[in-house]
Design a protein around this motif. Sequence first.
Motif, PDB file in Angstrom:
ATOM      1  N   HIS A 233      31.847  11.939  17.976  1.00 16.66           N
ATOM      2  CA  HIS A 233      30.787  12.832  17.572  1.00 16.66           C
ATOM      3  C   HIS A 233      29.411  12.299  17.297  1.00 16.66           C
ATOM      4  O   HIS A 233      28.415  12.532  17.722  1.00 16.66           O
ATOM      5  CB  HIS A 233      31.226  13.837  16.548  1.00 16.66           C
ATOM      6  N   ASP A 234      29.431  11.076  16.756  1.00 14.04           N
ATOM      7  CA  ASP A 234      28.375  10.250  16.432  1.00 14.04           C
ATOM      8  C   ASP A 234      28.013   9.098  17.284  1.00 14.04           C
ATOM      9  O   ASP A 234      27.041   8.393  16.864  1.00 14.04           O
ATOM     10  CB  ASP A 234      28.605   9.660  14.716  1.00 14.04           C
ATOM     11  N   LYS A 237      24.637   7.594  17.886  1.00 17.84           N
ATOM     12  CA  LYS A 237      23.670   7.136  16.828  1.00 17.84           C
ATOM     13  C   LYS A 237      23.663   5.566  16.988  1.00 17.84           C
ATOM     14  O   LYS A 237      22.807   4.858  16.493  1.00 17.84           O
ATOM     15  CB  LYS A 237      24.613   7.170  15.389  1.00 17.84           C
ATOM     16  N   HIS A 262      20.266  12.235  18.511  1.00 19.18           N
ATOM     17  CA  HIS A 262      21.766  11.433  18.569  1.00 19.18           C
ATOM     18  C   HIS A 262      22.716  12.265  19.189  1.00 19.18           C
ATOM     19  O   HIS A 262      23.482  11.958  19.714  1.00 19.18           O
ATOM     20  CB  HIS A 262      22.059  10.615  17.389  1.00 19.18           C
ATOM     21  N   HIS A 288      27.482  19.158  16.875  1.00 21.13           N
ATOM     22  CA  HIS A 288      28.083  18.936  15.448  1.00 21.13           C
ATOM     23  C   HIS A 288      27.008  19.059  14.491  1.00 21.13           C
ATOM     24  O   HIS A 288      27.518  19.269  13.341  1.00 21.13           O
ATOM     25  CB  HIS A 288      28.836  17.654  15.559  1.00 21.13           C
ATOM     26  N   HIS A 289      25.638  19.199  14.978  1.00 25.62           N
ATOM     27  CA  HIS A 289      24.754  19.578  13.907  1.00 25.62           C
ATOM     28  C   HIS A 289      24.221  20.945  14.161  1.00 25.62           C
ATOM     29  O   HIS A 289      22.862  21.275  13.420  1.00 25.62           O
ATOM     30  CB  HIS A 289      23.497  18.282  13.954  1.00 25.62           C
TER      31      HIS A 289
HETATM   32 FE   LIG Z   1      25.808  13.330  13.427  1.00 26.33          FE
END
Ligand SMILES: [Fe+2]
Length: 456
Positions: A233-234, A237, A262, A288-289
């Motif tokens: 998910h990240d 980044k 991101h 996700h955000h």
């Molecule tokens: Fe995130």
Amino acid sequence: MKERETGSLLAALRRAATLHRLYGSSHPLTGVALADAAREADVLAEGQPVQLTVLDESIYLDRTLLPMASLTHGGFLRTMHDRGLRSVTFLPPVAMADLSRLTAALAGEALEPAGAGSVRLNQDNLAADDLEESGDGRRVAYTATLDLLRAVSLAVSERERVSLLDTAAAVRSLVDLCLDDPSAALLLSTMKSHHEYTFFHSVNTCILTLMIGRMTGLDRADQLLLGMGALLHDIGKVGVSPAVLQHPGRLSPEQWAEIRIHPQVGAESILTASEPGQEVVAVVALEHHARYDGSGYPNLLYFEEPPEHTDGYSRQHPLHLFSRLTAVADGYDALTSRRSYRRAESPARALRVLLSDAGTVYDPDVVHAFIDIMGEFPPGSVLRLQRGEVVLVDQPAPDADGPVPALLVVDAAGRKLARPEPRSFLPGEVAGYLTPDRAGVDPALILEQVGASPDD
Ligand SMILES: [Fe+2]
């Protein structure tokens, strides 16, 4: 096991090696770092010879694997390995001059095998086979997943194609772990690293998301895709500079803009893979955000054309179930981790934050399912009881008012136990919450101490 002492020694050696490399061996700062490292080595050795062995990015103290030190110092252990350092034997009291041969080798100078003195390099290595036997399958699943994330991150940063096949293999082992031994999986998910926050956070989010997925009755194929989405998910980044990610104060508009991109970068990177299921994995990264009520980022609200004689209204594109599950696990792990801009929250407080954000940031049904899994005292909670004992919750409680299974780590006299003992408690006995950091408790280490059954 002396996980903490070994970690402190490795940290001191890293610092000494860097200063040696940058300022030279005779610089006063290098001297201070060497003196620190010598002191840490003496604390670790406690008057007896000890040997640290490096094997496959894991570190062993004599014959005992140190999981946390292996995870937090993985890159440094690889450097040791690359420089030809297989083992270091300390014969206390450790002399700074002997130690400087080690930091010189770590700083990239030619390795001089030291046959005498208080620090001996590559002497009487314990057989690798001997050590490999003491590995723990659960930790291996965790470390293999961390390694995979490091590799995927590198691919993303170098704009190479991401392979979802490798990710699937890593997630499969985490799915097995969550299905076969949920308590161990939950306790394992409490591992933290300030140093490699994003990697640890991603593996923890993956485990916690899979635990919620398990409760919602997803089949194995869906669990696998869910786990891949949560793990990656990240991944976007990678494109955010570390200075922004670790920024201690308020972010400037430019820094915010860098963070907010991101999810988009992550989704694009995942879509470079040409493997089945990549869309749903990319959807999790993108959403996700976005938040349950659409108030997050990226903006997934759109304006619907008004039917005649009515006002138009904005609509939230409904978030995918996998994104809603991942968001809760992501939020929980982030809250319970120490960051450069705030301290870690206790698990109980983190659950309260999730609850207060249910319906706005998070899907309320998912928050409630998660709280059901974690219970009032989530695994990884460190609690002070009324008699002064400190316990670590190692499993979810079977029922709400009954005894909670836990391990005693500090007794009523304030003595830390060398090996934690089972000590269940009743909710009424709890005097306060501690964070593992403050209590000096390392859940991963305790799992290693008490979790390995003879046939593991
Ligand atoms: Fe995130």
